[in-house]
Design an enzyme around this catalytic site. Structure first.
Site: not given
Ligand code: NI
Length: 191
Positions: A43, A48, A92-93, A134-135, A138
């Protein structure tokens, strides 16, 4: 397009609603998928990649070949959270190499617009439900580390400190995915 690392300010902002689904946004979403696969993510959310809009992409299989599992969420709203609270490991990226256990409801119902501008409502369970939550976080300026219990937070603190150093050194993650949308549209115009 680059993934910014924590504590980049973009990760702390409340993203704005998408007002128009146009060719620029579609291109950005395509690049988000490319970057997500290139970084082995499942995701990726607008903030991000310094895109301050309420949009995230997901393919909970992480398999770029499985196009039918790709989902785009534009202006998502979580209508319902249900089921048990379950603990699961998340990464997480924007936090490469950091993984920690987060407790979240096991089921979630979301309403959003897809890339064609059609409204849909869907219910997710398991990993997909975790990813959606999670997304979606953000978009409201929350990261998974904001959801950790004290033990988990303490456990990752050293890694987090190291990551702040990487951020301070100007590091971002770019896997050769197209540059910013401005450059993209300029080159399109040039053609
Ligand atoms: Ni993340």
């Amino acid at each position: 397009m680059d993934v910014v690392l924590y504590p980049h300010p973009s990760l702390k902002m409340t993203a704005q609603p998408v007002l128009r689904i146009d060719s620029i946004l579609r291109q950005q979403i395509e690049n988000m998928f490319k970057l997500m696969y290139a970084t082995n993510g499942i995701g990726l959310a607008g903030p991000q990649v310094e895109l301050p809009y309420r949009v995230f992409v997901m393919n909970y299989t992480g398999d770029a070949e499985k196009k039918d599992k790709e989902m785009v969420f534009i202006n998502p709203i979580i209508l319902r959270r249900g089921g048990k609270l379950v603990s699961g490991e998340e990464g997480c990226l924007s936090f490469p190499d950091i993984f920690a256990k987060v407790v979240r409801p096991e089921r979630v119902t979301v309403r959003a617009f897809n890339i064609k501008g059609e409204m849909f409502t869907a219910t997710f369970e398991g990993l997909a439900a975790r990813c959606v939550q999670h997304e979606n976080d953000h978009l409201d300026g929350y990261c998974f580390i904001d959801r950790l219990d004290e033990n988990e937070r303490r456990r990752i603190q050293k890694k987090l400190d190291k990551q702040v150093e990487r951020y301070n050194a100007g590091e971002t993650i770019n896997k050769g995915v197209a540059k910013s949308s401005e450059e993209q549209s300029e080159s399109e115009q040039a053609e």
